[in-house]
Write a protein that holds these residues in place. Structure first.
Motif, mmCIF file in Angstrom:
data_model
loop_
_atom_site.group_PDB
_atom_site.id
_atom_site.type_symbol
_atom_site.label_atom_id
_atom_site.label_comp_id
_atom_site.label_asym_id
_atom_site.label_seq_id
_atom_site.Cartn_x
_atom_site.Cartn_y
_atom_site.Cartn_z
ATOM 1 N N GLU A 79 0.834 -1.204 0.000
ATOM 2 C CA GLU A 79 0.000 0.000 0.000
ATOM 3 C C GLU A 79 0.866 1.250 0.000
ATOM 4 O O GLU A 79 0.552 2.253 -0.657
ATOM 5 N N GLN A 80 1.971 1.192 0.718
ATOM 6 C CA GLN A 80 2.878 2.333 0.763
ATOM 7 C C GLN A 80 3.437 2.636 -0.624
ATOM 8 O O GLN A 80 3.525 3.800 -1.035
ATOM 9 N N TYR A 81 3.793 1.599 -1.353
ATOM 10 C CA TYR A 81 4.292 1.807 -2.720
ATOM 11 C C TYR A 81 3.196 2.377 -3.620
ATOM 12 O O TYR A 81 3.455 3.232 -4.477
ATOM 13 N N ARG A 82 1.968 1.892 -3.454
ATOM 14 C CA ARG A 82 0.868 2.378 -4.312
ATOM 15 C C ARG A 82 0.583 3.859 -4.078
ATOM 16 O O ARG A 82 0.055 4.536 -4.958
ATOM 17 N N ASN A 83 0.935 4.335 -2.913
ATOM 18 C CA ASN A 83 0.721 5.746 -2.605
ATOM 19 C C ASN A 83 1.901 6.621 -3.007
ATOM 20 O O ASN A 83 1.838 7.853 -2.856
ATOM 21 N N ARG A 84 2.991 6.014 -3.485
ATOM 22 C CA ARG A 84 4.145 6.802 -3.928
ATOM 23 C C ARG A 84 3.832 7.492 -5.262
ATOM 24 O O ARG A 84 2.973 7.046 -6.040
ATOM 25 N N ASP A 85 4.591 8.542 -5.549
ATOM 26 C CA ASP A 85 4.468 9.237 -6.834
ATOM 27 C C ASP A 85 5.214 8.427 -7.895
ATOM 28 O O ASP A 85 6.443 8.392 -7.905
ATOM 29 N N HIS A 98 11.145 -3.281 -7.107
ATOM 30 C CA HIS A 98 10.775 -2.798 -5.783
ATOM 31 C C HIS A 98 10.245 -3.972 -4.965
ATOM 32 O O HIS A 98 9.352 -4.699 -5.408
ATOM 33 N N PHE A 99 10.791 -4.143 -3.755
ATOM 34 C CA PHE A 99 10.440 -5.269 -2.888
ATOM 35 C C PHE A 99 9.581 -4.798 -1.719
ATOM 36 O O PHE A 99 9.921 -3.799 -1.050
ATOM 37 N N ALA A 100 8.513 -5.528 -1.448
ATOM 38 C CA ALA A 100 7.726 -5.363 -0.225
ATOM 39 C C ALA A 100 7.989 -6.591 0.638
ATOM 40 O O ALA A 100 7.765 -7.721 0.191
ATOM 41 N N VAL A 101 8.464 -6.380 1.876
ATOM 42 C CA VAL A 101 8.974 -7.502 2.674
ATOM 43 C C VAL A 101 8.505 -7.384 4.121
ATOM 44 O O VAL A 101 8.505 -6.292 4.703
ATOM 45 N N ASP A 102 8.083 -8.521 4.685
ATOM 46 C CA ASP A 102 7.933 -8.629 6.132
ATOM 47 C C ASP A 102 8.687 -9.892 6.561
ATOM 48 O O ASP A 102 9.292 -10.556 5.710
ATOM 49 N N PRO A 103 8.715 -10.270 7.809
ATOM 50 C CA PRO A 103 9.544 -11.421 8.214
ATOM 51 C C PRO A 103 9.131 -12.752 7.606
ATOM 52 O O PRO A 103 9.940 -13.695 7.597
ATOM 53 N N ASP A 104 7.893 -12.835 7.057
ATOM 54 C CA ASP A 104 7.395 -14.119 6.554
ATOM 55 C C ASP A 104 7.305 -14.205 5.037
ATOM 56 O O ASP A 104 7.429 -15.294 4.472
ATOM 57 N N GLU A 105 7.076 -13.081 4.356
ATOM 58 C CA GLU A 105 6.839 -13.124 2.922
ATOM 59 C C GLU A 105 7.498 -11.945 2.218
ATOM 60 O O GLU A 105 7.819 -10.922 2.836
ATOM 61 N N ALA A 106 7.643 -12.107 0.888
ATOM 62 C CA ALA A 106 8.180 -11.036 0.046
ATOM 63 C C ALA A 106 7.379 -10.969 -1.249
ATOM 64 O O ALA A 106 6.814 -11.968 -1.699
ATOM 65 N N ASP A 116 -3.074 0.804 -9.468
ATOM 66 C CA ASP A 116 -2.995 -0.359 -10.350
ATOM 67 C C ASP A 116 -1.681 -1.128 -10.214
ATOM 68 O O ASP A 116 -1.441 -2.082 -10.960
ATOM 69 N N THR A 117 -0.819 -0.707 -9.299
ATOM 70 C CA THR A 117 0.459 -1.409 -9.106
ATOM 71 C C THR A 117 0.199 -2.866 -8.745
ATOM 72 O O THR A 117 -0.561 -3.155 -7.818
ATOM 73 N N ARG A 118 0.830 -3.759 -9.489
ATOM 74 C CA ARG A 118 0.605 -5.191 -9.293
ATOM 75 C C ARG A 118 1.869 -5.827 -8.730
ATOM 76 O O ARG A 118 2.931 -5.792 -9.352
ATOM 77 N N PHE A 119 1.726 -6.431 -7.562
ATOM 78 C CA PHE A 119 2.834 -7.146 -6.936
ATOM 79 C C PHE A 119 2.688 -8.646 -7.183
ATOM 80 O O PHE A 119 1.579 -9.183 -7.182
ATOM 81 N N LEU A 120 3.835 -9.319 -7.357
ATOM 82 C CA LEU A 120 3.856 -10.766 -7.498
ATOM 83 C C LEU A 120 4.626 -11.372 -6.325
ATOM 84 O O LEU A 120 5.624 -10.789 -5.870
#
Length: 954
Positions: A79-85, A98-106, A116-120
């Motif tokens: 969500e933070q990335y989707r709110n970026r310019d 661009h990576f979105a990461v927490d201790p369990d998943e990436a 419309d940003t799509r993460f895989l």
């Protein structure tokens, strides 16, 4: 890059070999930096990123880290990335991933597009990398995190530079071939399973060099084309620890044109060297030249071209080189003589020894070659595929038999791909329909007559009667109506009006007939010609009425090669659609085409009118599993006229997780050899003479006179067993021999590549039997006369809406060659009336008068007309029909009050009228000419009366 003529290198990547002095000095001089809390924006100076990965000061990746202990996780990072310019330089033209990461998943994305940003997902799988499992990651070790593979494997210095050098690329052309800006083009970053598979195979090949096989079981839709491109490029520049090239050339075996183009574009981005990738699109001379040149490193060809290069490359010393053979779709056609030709062309053991017998040479050539490594890809490995390319693990045994198993080298399972959202589940929304129909025939009306009700082969009669019912105009018309109605109601508006559907049929003629029925319904009945339909089948079909042969291209109005592009066109994505007025095709009717390797993400629905089992079921239905930014699981729908839910579910089960097979019976070939030789038709002396002729034959294509002489010699030694075969009085014995010989040839073609049997007698029987099968007189084709059988009732009935989604059930073992051949089935004879009655019970037990196709009035009208009687008695059925057609129009009009709905359809639908006329005149002609004419007419009147009265009581 160049600036004002000055070459500026932004980074130095690791060279393939380190022969040069200080070869690694520049590479080791790269400065890789991890920046924390990087303030990146001049427009928003307070905004920062948790981490950024920089190479020589240039940002290459950004990372947002979240801690569930503070109530935030990976979804908040996204969500933070989707709110970026998205237009900020850091995201638009600097960092490539661009990576979105927490201790369990990436998760990763290569481009920010606001909401419309799509993460895989970028996880290894619940059971670890390269193994079947679900989404996510294994539990972490004590003191670590589940995502520690990111900094241990992916962000590690050498690995990250290699990803930038050899994996990252852009989709630099659009669907029309137009060049795109690298800043606006789609960036391709490997998914974890792709990176891991390529890296693991490359590292194994580096350590163990040539002579090994690697089977990759990656689910359909998981990015196989890119994986092959990355692998081929790495293998073409791979050096071992002694700085020697592991492979001199990489040969890619494929039939997909799209892969040719994709490989060439992708690899050129890595090397910028023209000629590295060579597609063989001319003839065997081109293949021979490419195999022997020193420029091209990657050769793309079909398997079929290799038999014709043997004489052109003889003596070129190709067996002294090492080759990586990448197989786009591994299946059993890579066995037998097709695979032998590649080995003969470039195998180290393919040079015939002095005074070596033909059988001994072929045994050696057919076996494993120390200079060839195979990298085979498939989503549906069969037992033969696993034995040819799989890895035998002595420590792993089948729990049921205790035998060692063959397993894939790397797995990215259907289960994990669905769990992670890389593909959609095609079984989740599965509708089944049942066809209800009844037949009418003179055999039913005259059951006591041997002529009218003959004995027939029950199995063949059933098959022929079922085909008649399925191909009937009423069957096709109702299916076309249902398909169009379902598409309009449930599919048309999906994906913003872009959704498309495929109709799968069981043969070329059925495809054409159903296409025409759909086309008529769209144009004549519902007024929707904008829902364009296409048909795809091979070769040509002859119109029985006109004698004109028609091809796919003639019907569609453009060449076959244009179909994928034409079908992909959507008006919603065409800003000039109004001016262009280009037809948008939404429905594609196919017969054995586009059911494998066809990648069209806009496909949302499939209408199945073909029995599907095993691999065919998985490959066909998987055309729907591709993802699209506008497509989700609810958009996928299958409507099946031909298969049961249990059968489809069982077909998918072996390939949902890891597929295994056992070694099988080591004496299978000897048992099959004995079964063939016990007939006494084959004599060893004749077989040995035959092999001597083969041994003396030159390789490759020869002048016609030379080939004619060779064929005559071979024929001389094939004639005696053919004569003995013909002299067998028992047809069943002849067919049993043919079946046993075919089973042996098929089994040997595969097993001789897996194990070195070292037995010249086995090879001799294979070579001799292979050609003998082509020369044996054909099977007796006992035709079945089903008389004037016609459809009296037809209805389509929905039988259920099913969620057939599979649940985890562990690894599955697929069986190999059966020890016993199929043999010959003794035909079961039955009265034709009994066969029809059984089929009516099976397919039409609850049909009523409302479903009946009424032709009674027309037939009675023709039979009672004196003039038509005279014409029928002195003319052929064809001539009778020419006169009867006009008469039938009058009869229908005269009976309008009895069945107004029938009359309206008769005069409004030309194809319906044509079919009714054909059925009515055929039946009337037979009744008029039957000796017991009055009795036959009486039976017809009684049948009509029963139906009419029954209708009146309802």
């Amino acid at each position: 890059m160049k600036d004002r003529g000055v070459q500026v290198d932004l980074a130095y990547f690791r060279p393939g070999h380190t022969l040069a002095k200080d070869a690694l000095r520049e590479y080791e001089g790269n400065v890789l930096t991890v920046a924390r809390q990087l303030y990146y924006s001049a427009k928003a100076p307070k905004n920062s990123l948790d981490l950024a990965l920089l190479v020589n000061g240039l940002p290459t990746a950004t990372i947002e880290l979240k801690n569930p202990m503070t109530g935030q996780g990976i979804e908040q990072a996204k969500e933070q990335y989707r709110n970026r310019d998205q237009h900020d330089l850091m995201f638009a033209k600097r960092a490539v991933v661009h990576f979105a990461v927490d201790p369990d998943e990436a998760a990763v994305t290569t481009r920010l597009s606001g909401r419309d940003t799509r993460f895989l997902p970028f996880n290894v799988g619940s059971n670890g990398p390269g193994k079947s499992g679900g989404k996510g990651n294994p539990p972490p070790a004590d003191g670590s995190y589940a995502v520690d593979y990111l900094w241990r494997d992916i962000w590690q210095r050498d690995a990250w530079l290699e990803i930038l050098q050899r994996f990252l690329h852009v989709q630099d052309v659009d669907a029309k071939g137009k060049k795109l800006s690298p800043h606006s083009a789609e960036r391709i970053f490997p998914r974890y399973h792709q990176w891991h598979a390529v890296t693991r195979m490359v590292e194994h090949a580096r350590q163990h060099r040539a002579g090994h096989s690697y089977l990759v079981e990656h689910s359909a839709g998981s990015g196989k084309s890119n994986t092959i491109a990355w692998l081929a490029h790495r293998l073409s520049n791979l050096f071992d620890i002694d700085n020697q090239p592991v492979f001199h050339k990489t040969i890619i075996v494929t039939d997909r044109v799209v892969l040719d183009r994709q490989l060439q574009r992708t690899i050129y981005q890595f090397d910028h060297e023209p000629g590295v990738v060579r597609k063989i699109d001319e003839d065997s001379n081109q293949l021979a030249a490419v195999l022997t040149d020193s420029t091209s490193k990657i050769v793309i060809s079909t398997m079929q071209k290799f038999p014709f290069v043997l004489d052109k490359i003889e003596g070129k010393g190709l067996g002294d080189r090492r080759y990586a053979v990448v197989i786009d779709e591994a299946h059993t056609s890579q066995g037998g003589d097709a695979a032998l030709r590649i080995k003969q062309a470039v195998g180290a053991n393919a040079v015939r020894g002095e005074d070596e017998s033909e059988a001994a040479y072929l045994i050696r050539a057919r076996g494993r070659q120390p200079n060839l490594s195979y990298f085979a890809f498939t989503a549906t490995p069969t037992s033969p595929t696993l034995k040819l390319f799989g890895t035998k693990d002595p420590a792993r045994v089948d729990q049921r038999t205790g035998e060692p198993v063959y397993e894939p080298f790397h797995v990215y399972s259907m289960r994990q791909a669905i769990d992670e959202g890389f593909i959609l589940d095609v079984l989740a929304n599965y509708l089944t329909y049942e066809t209800k129909w009844r037949l009418r025939n003179a055999a039913v009306e005259n059951q006591e007559s041997d002529t009218g009700n003959p004995e027939v082969d029950e199995r063949k009669a059933k098959a022929k009667l079922v085909r008649l019912a399925q191909a009937h105009h009423e069957s096709l018309g109702q299916k076309a109506k249902l398909i169009v109605a379902d598409f309009v109601e449930n599919i048309e508006e999906r994906l913003g009006g872009r959704a498309k559907a495929m109709v799968v049929t069981d043969g070329r003629q059925r495809a054409l007939d159903l296409y025409q029925a759909i086309h008529r319904h769209l144009h004549d009945d519902v007024g929707r010609p904008d829902l364009g339909a296409l048909v795809a089948f091979s070769g040509t079909l002859k119109d029985e009425a006109t004698g004109v042969e028609r091809s796919e291209a003639m019907i569609n109005g453009f060449p076959e090669v244009e179909l994928p592009r034409k079908f992909a066109y959507t008006k919603a994505d065409d800003p000039d659609a109004t001016k262009r007025e280009q037809t948008e095709f939404r429905l594609l009717v196919v017969a054995d085409k586009y059911q494998t390797g066809f990648d069209q993400p806009l496909l949302c629905a499939m209408y199945v009118d073909k029995a599907l089992t095993g691999v065919a079921a998985v490959q066909t239905l998987s055309r729907l599993n591709r993802t699209h930014p506008l497509k989700d699981q609810d958009d996928v729908r299958v409507l099946d006229f031909a298969n049961t839910p249990d059968a489809i579910k069982s077909s998918f089960a072996p390939w949902f997780e890891t597929t295994l097979t056992t070694e099988g019976d080591p004496n299978l070939l000897y048992r099959k050899q004995r079964e063939v030789m016990d007939f006494g038709l084959l004599h060893p002396s004749e077989m040995e003479s035959f092999m001597r002729v083969l041994e003396e034959a030159p390789t490759g294509r020869q002048a016609p006179a030379v080939e004619k002489k060779l064929h005559a010699k071979l024929h001389e030694y094939l004639t005696p067993p053919i004569d003995r075969f013909v002299q067998l009085e028992d047809v069943d014995t002849r067919e049993d021999f043919r079946s046993k010989l075919h089973g042996y040839v098929r089994a040997y073609g595969l097993l001789a590549q897996v194990l070195d049997w070292g037995d010249e007698e086995l090879e001799r029987l294979y070579q001799y039997g292979r050609l003998l099968l082509l020369r044996l007189p054909g099977r007796p084709t006992a035709t079945v006369d089903i008389g004037d059988a016609d459809l009296s009732h037809f209805r389509l009935q929905e039988t259920g809406r099913h969620d057939l989604s599979l649940t985890p059930d562990g690894d599955q073992t697929v069986r190999g060659h059966a020890a016993d051949g199929g043999g010959v089935q003794e035909p079961e004879m039955a009265r034709l009336a009994d066969v029809i009655a059984e089929l009516n019970d099976q397919f039409g037990f609850d049909l009523g008068t409302s479903d009946e196709i009424l032709v009674y009035q027309q037939v009675v009208g023709l039979v009672e007309d004196p003039a038509m009687n005279q014409i029928a008695l002195v003319n052929s059925e064809e001539r009778f029909g020419q006169v009867a057609d006009d008469k039938l129009d009058d009869i229908v009009a005269d009976n309008a009050e009895r069945n107004t709905e029938f009359m309206k359809r008769y005069f409004d639908n030309e194809e319906f009228q044509k079919a009714i006329k054909a059925a009515a005149r055929k039946r009337a002609y037979r009744i008029i000419r039957e000796p017991a004419r009055e009795e036959a007419l009486g039976r017809l009147r009684a049948e009509m009366r029963r139906e009419t009265e029954g209708h009146g009581t309802r």
